[in-house]
Design an enzyme around this catalytic site. Structure first.
Site, PDB file in Angstrom:
ATOM      1  N   SER A   1     -50.852 -14.973  17.529  1.00  0.00           N
ATOM      2  CA  SER A   1     -50.711 -14.351  16.202  1.00  0.00           C
ATOM      3  C   SER A   1     -50.106 -15.380  15.240  1.00  0.00           C
ATOM      4  CB  SER A   1     -49.828 -13.090  16.296  1.00  0.00           C
ATOM      5  OG  SER A   1     -49.846 -12.408  15.047  1.00  0.00           O
ATOM      6  N   ASN A   2     -49.542 -14.869  14.129  1.00  0.00           N
ATOM      7  CA  ASN A   2     -48.897 -15.779  13.164  1.00  0.00           C
ATOM      8  C   ASN A   2     -47.731 -15.042  12.527  1.00  0.00           C
ATOM      9  OD1 ASN A   2     -49.843 -14.321  10.721  1.00  0.00           O
ATOM     10  ND2 ASN A   2     -51.859 -14.890  11.570  1.00  0.00           N
ATOM     11  N   HIS A   3     -47.104 -15.703  11.525  1.00  0.00           N
ATOM     12  CA  HIS A   3     -45.833 -15.184  11.009  1.00  0.00           C
ATOM     13  C   HIS A   3     -45.994 -14.177   9.882  1.00  0.00           C
ATOM     14  CE1 HIS A   3     -43.770 -18.158  13.412  1.00  0.00           C
ATOM     15  NE2 HIS A   3     -44.521 -19.111  12.905  1.00  0.00           N
TER      16      HIS A   3
END
Ligand code: PMT
Length: 400
Positions: free
Chosen positions: A209-211
């Site tokens: 995923s990412n932030h």
């Protein structure tokens, strides 16, 4: 707020309160509005056209055809010109005509032609104001969506005291300013916003995923909704509390799911904002069981995910507006403009992934907005709510 650029028709009818129309006109002009007076013949028994023309800097119109000048006054054009039509004072006679669709003078014809909102300020003696006929007519014109500026209570021309005085011009001005403040630019429009990250599973426990926190997308949702839009959120997993009473919230996990939902909603949308940080790749193989540490290295083979903005950009209709984001770490402007063309964005919002206070997770952001037509807008480092307002203003420019 000033009323600069606002075009206001002021209707005046046969009532002793017509003298207050001069005060109202002066207040509107001082607030920056353009004012055009339309009077009934009876009104001119109470106030001279010269007074009103001097204050409004425009001739007072009262008949369709001016014999003296040979001029024809077009009620349809007047009705189209105005952003707001105020009739102050509104006599019982003209009220009855409005309630019944009467059309025997320039004022009533203009009322029937106008497309803008209408505010009515009745003025008459207290017994007239309470008469069932007048009450029924007031209810009827209110049911048409007209705003009734209720008569105020005090001493009346007859010497009696009670409700029937026209609302004071200062109070009418307050209502007008409130009206334009609350005017919603996206009333009736449908807006879809993709937001947050996507999560691409590795095994039942792990994912890529990412932030993204969803804050930028949600700020945009609130801004468009505050301007009257119906907003659909297509959101990856976020910690934000989303107000399901204000928005249609569609929760997804993967890029594929986000695409399916966004595609199913797309055709009905006027504006689409792609604020989501969609994972470009996903693991080719998703393990059924938790991957055990076997000591040696673990190699992941990743395959491309669907590019949601690209796919929907290819089916975007001419009257839809697509707003894309570009999250970059280098060659920012070039990358953003390339994405704008490739994904058929009308606007692309460039934000850095490396600058302090910008992009992921922060409550702030700093953007450069590029229009397909070439214009560019640069923001300072501001709250994401303020950035959302700036983006909305740029969308309005595309829409106009
Ligand atoms: O959520 P926050 O914490 O507030 O952070 C906000 C943000 C940084 C996520 C947001 O401002 C932002 O930049 N969103 C876009 C992030 C991104 O994926 O940018 P990109 O340059 O990789 O993608 C370009 C555009 O294509 C974006 O509009 C993106 O939504 C879209 N895209 C990208 C890949 C993909 N598979 N499908 C897409 O629709």
């Amino acid at each position: 707020m000033n009323l600069k650029g606002k075009r206001i028709l002021v209707g005046v009818t046969g009532s002793i309160a017509a003298y207050k129309t001069a005060i109202l006109t002066r207040l509107l002009i001082k607030s920056g509005a353009e004012v055009q007076l339309v009077a009934t013949i009876a009104a001119l028994d109470f106030i001279t056209p010269l007074t009103l023309a001097t204050l409004s800097k425009r001739p007072v119109l009262s008949v369709f055809f001016e014999k003296s000048s040979g001029q024809w006054h077009n009620h349809v054009e007047l009705g189209l010109w105005a952003d707001l039509f105020i009739v102050a004072p509104l006599s019982a006679n003209t009220l009855a005509k409005f309630a019944q669709g009467g059309c025997d003078n320039l004022l009533t014809a203009t009322y029937l032609s106008c497309r803008c909102p209408v505010m009515l300020a009745p003025a008459m003696d207290l017994d007239m104001y309470q008469h069932p006929s007048v009450r029924a007519n007031l209810e009827k014109v209110a049911s048409f969506g007209n705003v009734i500026l209720d008569a105020e209570t005090g001493e009346l021309a007859s010497g009696l005291s009670g409700q029937g005085r026209m609302m004071e011009p200062e109070h009418i001005l307050e209502q007008v300013i409130e009206f334009f403040n609350s005017k919603k630019d996206f009333q009736g429009k449908k807006v879809m916003i993709t937001m947050g990250p996507t999560q691409e599973a590795l095994d039942p426990v792990r994912f890529l995923s990412n932030h993204s926190s969803g804050k930028m997308g949600y700020a945009l949702a609130k801004t468009f909704e505050a301007q009257g839009a119906s907003v659909s959120l297509v959101t990856g997993p976020v910690a934000l509390k989303l107000d399901e009473s204000r928005f249609q919230v569609h929760r997804v996990t993967t890029a594929a799911e986000m695409f399916e939902v966004a595609k199913s909603l797309h055709a009905q949308m006027d504006v689409v904002v792609f604020a989501a940080a969609v994972a470009d790749f996903r693991p080719q193989n998703v393990a059924d069981q938790k991957i055990k540490k076997a000591g040696e290295e673990l190699t992941l083979r990743l395959i491309p995910n669907v590019d949601i903005a690209l796919e929907l950009g290819e089916i975007k209709s001419a009257n839809q507006i697509h707003v894309g984001f570009a999250l970059e770490t280098e060659q920012e402007e070039g990358n953003a403009k390339t994405k704008m063309v490739r994904k058929n964005f009308d606007l692309v919002v460039l934000n850095s992934a490396t600058e302090v206070g910008v992009g992921f997770k922060h409550d702030t952001n700093q953007v450069r907005i590029f229009h397909k037509g070439g214009n560019e807008v640069q923001s300072a480092l501001l709250s994401k709510d303020a950035i959302a307002e700036i983006i909305l203003e740029e969308v309005k420019k595309v829409a106009s």
